[in-house]
Motif scaffolding. Structure first.
Motif, PDB file in Angstrom:
ATOM      1  N   SER B 338       0.616  -1.343   0.236  1.00  0.00           N
ATOM      2  CA  SER B 338      -0.201   0.387   0.192  1.00  0.00           C
ATOM      3  C   SER B 338       0.889   0.938   0.003  1.00  0.00           C
ATOM      4  O   SER B 338       1.844   0.950   0.240  1.00  0.00           O
ATOM      5  CB  SER B 338      -0.929  -0.266   1.146  1.00  0.00           C
ATOM      6  OG  SER B 338      -0.429   0.042   2.270  1.00  0.00           O
ATOM      7  N   VAL B 339       0.139   2.674  -0.474  1.00  0.00           N
ATOM      8  CA  VAL B 339       1.164   3.556  -0.345  1.00  0.00           C
ATOM      9  C   VAL B 339       0.357   5.073   0.081  1.00  0.00           C
ATOM     10  O   VAL B 339      -0.797   4.786   0.487  1.00  0.00           O
ATOM     11  CB  VAL B 339       1.084   4.069  -1.781  1.00  0.00           C
ATOM     12  CG1 VAL B 339       1.663   5.074  -2.030  1.00  0.00           C
ATOM     13  CG2 VAL B 339       1.103   3.044  -2.842  1.00  0.00           C
ATOM     14  N   LEU B 354      -2.980  10.123   3.539  1.00  0.00           N
ATOM     15  CA  LEU B 354      -4.431   8.872   2.605  1.00  0.00           C
ATOM     16  C   LEU B 354      -3.290   7.514   2.472  1.00  0.00           C
ATOM     17  O   LEU B 354      -1.958   7.721   1.614  1.00  0.00           O
ATOM     18  CB  LEU B 354      -3.877  10.111   1.343  1.00  0.00           C
ATOM     19  CG  LEU B 354      -4.702  11.342   1.833  1.00  0.00           C
ATOM     20  CD1 LEU B 354      -3.619  12.501   0.334  1.00  0.00           C
ATOM     21  CD2 LEU B 354      -5.725  11.206   0.971  1.00  0.00           C
ATOM     22  N   ASP B 355      -3.670   6.657   2.998  1.00  0.00           N
ATOM     23  CA  ASP B 355      -3.377   5.603   2.968  1.00  0.00           C
ATOM     24  C   ASP B 355      -3.873   4.813   1.586  1.00  0.00           C
ATOM     25  O   ASP B 355      -4.844   4.965   1.699  1.00  0.00           O
ATOM     26  CB  ASP B 355      -3.824   4.471   4.246  1.00  0.00           C
ATOM     27  CG  ASP B 355      -3.021   3.481   4.109  1.00  0.00           C
ATOM     28  OD1 ASP B 355      -1.336   3.549   4.152  1.00  0.00           O
ATOM     29  OD2 ASP B 355      -2.951   1.916   3.759  1.00  0.00           O
ATOM     30  N   SER B 356      -3.544   4.431   1.021  1.00  0.00           N
ATOM     31  CA  SER B 356      -4.206   3.313  -0.211  1.00  0.00           C
ATOM     32  C   SER B 356      -5.277   2.177   0.028  1.00  0.00           C
ATOM     33  O   SER B 356      -6.159   2.086  -0.032  1.00  0.00           O
ATOM     34  CB  SER B 356      -3.415   3.119  -1.390  1.00  0.00           C
ATOM     35  OG  SER B 356      -3.041   1.883  -0.619  1.00  0.00           O
ATOM     36  N   TYR B 357      -4.929   1.581   1.583  1.00  0.00           N
ATOM     37  CA  TYR B 357      -6.067   1.014   1.881  1.00  0.00           C
ATOM     38  C   TYR B 357      -6.625   1.084   2.608  1.00  0.00           C
ATOM     39  O   TYR B 357      -7.744   0.685   2.171  1.00  0.00           O
ATOM     40  CB  TYR B 357      -4.662  -0.272   2.698  1.00  0.00           C
ATOM     41  CG  TYR B 357      -5.949  -1.954   3.472  1.00  0.00           C
ATOM     42  CD1 TYR B 357      -6.405  -2.441   2.046  1.00  0.00           C
ATOM     43  CD2 TYR B 357      -5.846  -1.597   4.195  1.00  0.00           C
ATOM     44  CE1 TYR B 357      -6.946  -3.736   2.894  1.00  0.00           C
ATOM     45  CE2 TYR B 357      -6.101  -2.921   5.431  1.00  0.00           C
ATOM     46  CZ  TYR B 357      -6.495  -3.821   4.043  1.00  0.00           C
ATOM     47  OH  TYR B 357      -7.893  -4.778   4.678  1.00  0.00           O
ATOM     48  N   GLU B 358      -6.365   1.987   3.750  1.00  0.00           N
ATOM     49  CA  GLU B 358      -7.601   2.838   4.053  1.00  0.00           C
ATOM     50  C   GLU B 358      -8.592   3.321   3.368  1.00  0.00           C
ATOM     51  O   GLU B 358      -9.442   3.025   3.232  1.00  0.00           O
ATOM     52  CB  GLU B 358      -7.407   4.305   5.225  1.00  0.00           C
ATOM     53  CG  GLU B 358      -6.576   3.651   6.745  1.00  0.00           C
ATOM     54  CD  GLU B 358      -6.002   5.026   6.907  1.00  0.00           C
ATOM     55  OE1 GLU B 358      -5.744   4.988   7.600  1.00  0.00           O
ATOM     56  OE2 GLU B 358      -6.461   6.374   6.519  1.00  0.00           O
ATOM     57  N   LEU B 361      -7.531   0.450  -1.516  1.00  0.00           N
ATOM     58  CA  LEU B 361      -6.881   0.060  -2.234  1.00  0.00           C
ATOM     59  C   LEU B 361      -5.786  -0.564  -1.963  1.00  0.00           C
ATOM     60  O   LEU B 361      -4.541  -0.004  -1.593  1.00  0.00           O
ATOM     61  CB  LEU B 361      -6.139   0.898  -4.242  1.00  0.00           C
ATOM     62  CG  LEU B 361      -5.386   0.185  -4.679  1.00  0.00           C
ATOM     63  CD1 LEU B 361      -6.141  -0.596  -5.552  1.00  0.00           C
ATOM     64  CD2 LEU B 361      -4.482   1.454  -5.385  1.00  0.00           C
ATOM     65  N   MET B 362      -5.801  -1.843  -1.954  1.00  0.00           N
ATOM     66  CA  MET B 362      -4.448  -2.784  -1.753  1.00  0.00           C
ATOM     67  C   MET B 362      -3.787  -3.701  -2.495  1.00  0.00           C
ATOM     68  O   MET B 362      -4.696  -4.900  -3.513  1.00  0.00           O
ATOM     69  CB  MET B 362      -4.943  -4.002  -0.279  1.00  0.00           C
ATOM     70  CG  MET B 362      -4.117  -5.095   0.226  1.00  0.00           C
ATOM     71  SD  MET B 362      -2.151  -4.162   0.573  1.00  0.00           S
ATOM     72  CE  MET B 362      -2.616  -3.911   2.758  1.00  0.00           C
ATOM     73  N   ILE B 363      -2.529  -3.764  -2.698  1.00  0.00           N
ATOM     74  CA  ILE B 363      -1.820  -4.045  -4.353  1.00  0.00           C
ATOM     75  C   ILE B 363      -1.492  -5.165  -3.775  1.00  0.00           C
ATOM     76  O   ILE B 363      -1.161  -5.423  -3.506  1.00  0.00           O
ATOM     77  CB  ILE B 363      -1.541  -3.155  -4.600  1.00  0.00           C
ATOM     78  CG1 ILE B 363      -1.859  -2.094  -5.719  1.00  0.00           C
ATOM     79  CG2 ILE B 363      -0.593  -4.213  -5.854  1.00  0.00           C
ATOM     80  CD1 ILE B 363      -0.911  -1.047  -5.404  1.00  0.00           C
ATOM     81  N   ASP B 364      -2.135  -6.802  -4.401  1.00  0.00           N
ATOM     82  CA  ASP B 364      -1.461  -8.096  -4.175  1.00  0.00           C
ATOM     83  C   ASP B 364      -0.185  -8.494  -3.783  1.00  0.00           C
ATOM     84  O   ASP B 364       0.571  -8.771  -3.504  1.00  0.00           O
ATOM     85  CB  ASP B 364      -2.453  -8.804  -4.736  1.00  0.00           C
ATOM     86  CG  ASP B 364      -3.999  -9.052  -4.081  1.00  0.00           C
ATOM     87  OD1 ASP B 364      -4.086  -8.431  -3.208  1.00  0.00           O
ATOM     88  OD2 ASP B 364      -4.850  -9.048  -4.510  1.00  0.00           O
ATOM     89  N   GLU B 365       0.305  -7.853  -5.397  1.00  0.00           N
ATOM     90  CA  GLU B 365       1.425  -8.046  -5.229  1.00  0.00           C
ATOM     91  C   GLU B 365       1.684  -7.261  -6.523  1.00  0.00           C
ATOM     92  O   GLU B 365       1.310  -6.651  -7.788  1.00  0.00           O
ATOM     93  CB  GLU B 365       1.914  -9.009  -6.410  1.00  0.00           C
ATOM     94  CG  GLU B 365       2.910  -9.951  -6.679  1.00  0.00           C
ATOM     95  CD  GLU B 365       2.763 -12.186  -7.012  1.00  0.00           C
ATOM     96  OE1 GLU B 365       2.901 -12.450  -6.540  1.00  0.00           O
ATOM     97  OE2 GLU B 365       2.206 -11.637  -8.075  1.00  0.00           O
ATOM     98  N   LEU B 366       3.145  -6.703  -6.416  1.00  0.00           N
ATOM     99  CA  LEU B 366       3.758  -6.165  -7.775  1.00  0.00           C
ATOM    100  C   LEU B 366       5.486  -6.632  -8.591  1.00  0.00           C
ATOM    101  O   LEU B 366       5.419  -7.407  -7.778  1.00  0.00           O
ATOM    102  CB  LEU B 366       4.298  -5.127  -6.716  1.00  0.00           C
ATOM    103  CG  LEU B 366       2.808  -3.718  -6.417  1.00  0.00           C
ATOM    104  CD1 LEU B 366       3.722  -2.034  -6.232  1.00  0.00           C
ATOM    105  CD2 LEU B 366       2.247  -3.512  -7.622  1.00  0.00           C
TER     106      LEU B 366
END
Lengths: 200, 449
Positions: B338-339, B354-358, B361-366
């Motif tokens: 997360s960003v 501003l947290d992407s998971y909050e 958005l949670m990116i499973d894999e990059l």
């Protein structure tokens, strides 16, 4: 000529000290009051001259002491001593004139005032303050005769002790010179006083 | 000069020398010229001089008050000193009708060895009052300054608040036609400040013109009808008190960003120099300032983009929406990423996150490669001021961040034209709200019932 040497020197040095004190006090009057000058709009020449009160007070104390010195030597001063404060006025006029010029120059170039005062202090050695004007060295003698300060110091002293004015014409010219210097000082001060505040 | 005017400044300028040597040389030269009867032209800059005040013009009617704001070194105090007659203007002229009282610094002209009472007489004389006039005022002055039992104490033993109180009491009660004040009220306690403001307002009603120099928007807003905002000697904004407070706030925000950047640059330079000196070989030089990578992720770019045209911006309007763009390089397969963007205000850290998971958005894999994130703000409630952005990239399974980039961008939010946000300089968020007022009891007597 029968003044005791200590008395001679006492009068000479106190008159010389009066001149130097007037010059330094007036010259430092602006710098010493820079706080007031920057924050209030009051006539600057007044600030430059306020220190004179102090100088005059010291001078009066000196005159009283002079009487004590006379008593110590069991001498009675000549009635001419009553004129002593008046005939020493040209010294103050000269001191104020020189001091005012140094005051305004000193606001721009701070170091000029002490340098000038030190140099003026050297003039004591060509003025009969601690020695008699009758010197054997002809060159020194000529310088002393040409030096207006000679008459400003000699006249009050001779008047107080012997009741004579050694050289009325010399004293007159020296007084005139003092008044011219006073005029130059006041004139110079008014010319540049507007530029003084921003230099402090 | 019109009869209803009490002060006119006409294209007033003042210059100073930058270095002591230069100003000494010019000063002696000018002085010699003046002595010899020559005229010194002062309206041109010579080498090594600068305009501390440049071409300032304004008029002040009787009973009007003018506020002057500006960051340090903008020429306010120089202007005030010229108005007080301390400095002579190098160009232009100033006309004043009536008596001027200046409160330029607390306790100016107080003789430390004399008592408060004696100083009242001296200060009164400096302000142009006779002894009899001061006699008539002295009781009022003592009462106003609240110095009753201390009035015969030498002023060197006064506290700074007592100094200001006495100074203000003398200046204000001498009923000048023009009162100049330079940031003096800040020293007094709240009760005295309130009394001063009451006094100033009543003086204003009686026809005293007031010029107030202050860094406090509250005082300017309370006292002044109009104002000047100065920057580098020029009047940049001349308008209502609210206008100049806005201009001042904006200038302050910009300066905050600038000094922050400069400090960081200087700091990096020094640390870097130390490292090269001490351990030339063993430590790798830090790459690109604050940019760091802990574990296989490097932040490359962070930009604030205008919503309207997509251009990069460093200054936006109040409530304006922007998009944030973050580009990262990933060097190894990273899971559950997360960003996070953390925003600092100039006085507080971490005021917003501003947290992407909050935000869902949670990116499973990059997989290794370069990625761009776009964060579109839905609302912007930040109050005017300067804000700094910090970016971190986090993985759910790693306790620490993968990459951290401090101070990656700054932004200035300008003051709004339609709102006047004066109330609290430390507040950072403005929540729009509706205020309303309804009477509950009809008259005052029922309050006591």
């Amino acid at each position: 000529m029968s003044i005791p040497y200590p008395l001679f020197v006492y009068i000479g040095t106190s008159l010389w000290a009066l001149l130097m004190a007037t010059i330094t006090t007036v010259a430092n009057g602006l710098i010493g009051n820079s706080d007031l000058i920057i924050r209030t709009n009051i006539p600057k020449i007044g600030l430059s001259l306020t220190g004179l009160a102090n100088v005059l007070y010291n001078y009066i104390v000196g005159v009283v002491l002079l009487l004590v010195v006379f008593a110590f030597f069991r001498l009675s001063p000549h009635p001419g001593i009553l004129l002593y404060p008046i005939v020493s006025l040209p010294i103050i006029a000269l001191g104020v004139g020189v001091g005012l010029v140094l005051a305004v120059v000193g606001t721009v170039a701070r170091d000029v005032t002490p340098i000038a005062v030190s140099i003026l202090g050297l003039l004591m050695y060509v003025t009969p303050v601690v020695f008699n004007a009758d010197l054997s060295n002809p060159v020194l003698r000529r310088i002393i005769i040409a030096n207006p300060l000679t008459y400003l110091v000699d006249t009050p002293r001779s008047l107080a002790t012997l009741g004579v004015i050694p050289s009325p014409i010399g004293y007159f010219l020296a007084t005139l010179l003092s008044l011219v210097m006073l005029w130059i000082g006041i004139h110079a001060f008014y010319l540049v006083q507007d530029k003084v505040a921003e230099r402090l | 000069m019109r009869s209803d005017l009490s002060l006119v400044a006409h294209h007033v300028s003042k210059k100073f020398g930058l270095t002591l040597k230069q100003s000494l040389r010019y000063g002696l030269r000018d002085m010699a010229k003046t002595f010899l009867g020559g005229r010194v032209s002062t309206d041109q800059l010579r080498q090594g001089e600068f305009w501390a005040v440049r071409d300032v013009s304004f008029q002040l009617e009787r009973g009007e008050s003018l506020g002057i704001m500006g960051v340090n070194g903008s020429g306010k105090s120089t202007l005030l000193r010229m108005l007080n007659g301390v400095y002579a203007p190098d160009a232009g002229h100033i006309q004043i009708r009536g008596r001027v009282a200046a409160l330029i610094a607390a306790g100016a002209g107080f003789a430390p060895m004399l008592s408060g009472r004696e100083n009242v007489y001296i200060n009164g004389a400096l302000l142009g009052l006779t002894k009899r006039q001061v006699d008539a005022l002295i009781d009022e002055i003592i009462a106003f300054s609240e110095l009753e039992e201390f009035i015969d104490l030498p002023v060197r033993n006064y506290s700074s608040g007592m100094f200001v109180r006495l100074g203000f009491a003398i200046a204000a009660l001498s009923r000048p036609d023009v009162l100049l004040m330079d940031e003096v009220l800040a020293v007094g306690d709240l009760n005295f400040q309130k009394k001063c403001f009451d006094c100033i307002l009543s003086m204003k009603k009686q026809g005293t013109s007031i010029i107030l120099v202050s860094h406090s928007p509250g005082s300017i807003w309370a006292v002044c009808d109009r104002g000047l905002f100065m920057d580098h000697g020029h009047v940049v904004v001349a308008g209502t008190a609210e206008d100049i407070v806005r201009a001042y706030d904006d200038q302050n925000s910009r300066n905050a960003v600038e000094s922050n950047l400069r400090f960081s640059a200087a700091h990096t330079a020094t640390t870097h120099a130390d490292i090269t000196l001490m351990e030339k070989e063993s430590l790798p030089a830090p790459s690109r300032g604050q940019l760091q990578s802990v574990d296989g992720v490097v932040c490359r770019e962070f930009r604030i983009l205008s919503r309207q045209n997509g251009a990069e911006v460093c200054e936006i309007d109040f409530h304006e929406l922007v998009d944030l763009q973050l580009v990262i390089d990933v060097y190894q397969v990273t899971k559950n990423v997360s960003v996070r963007v953390v925003i600092d205000a100039s006085h507080y850290k971490n005021i917003l996150v501003l947290d992407s998971y909050e935000q869902g958005l949670m990116i499973d894999e990059l997989l290794p490669g370069r990625y761009s994130f776009k964060i579109s703000l839905q609302a912007n409630y930040l109050r005017p001021g300067a804000y700094t952005f910090n970016v971190t990239v986090i993985s759910k399974h790693v306790a620490a961040h993968l990459s951290l980039w401090l101070k990656c961008a700054t932004i200035v939010i300008r003051t709004p034209r339609d709102l006047f946000l004066y109330a609290e300089p430390l507040a950072v968020v403005h929540l729009p709200a509706t205020f309303s007022c309804q009477p509950l009891l009809a008259d005052q007597r029922s309050l006591h019932a």
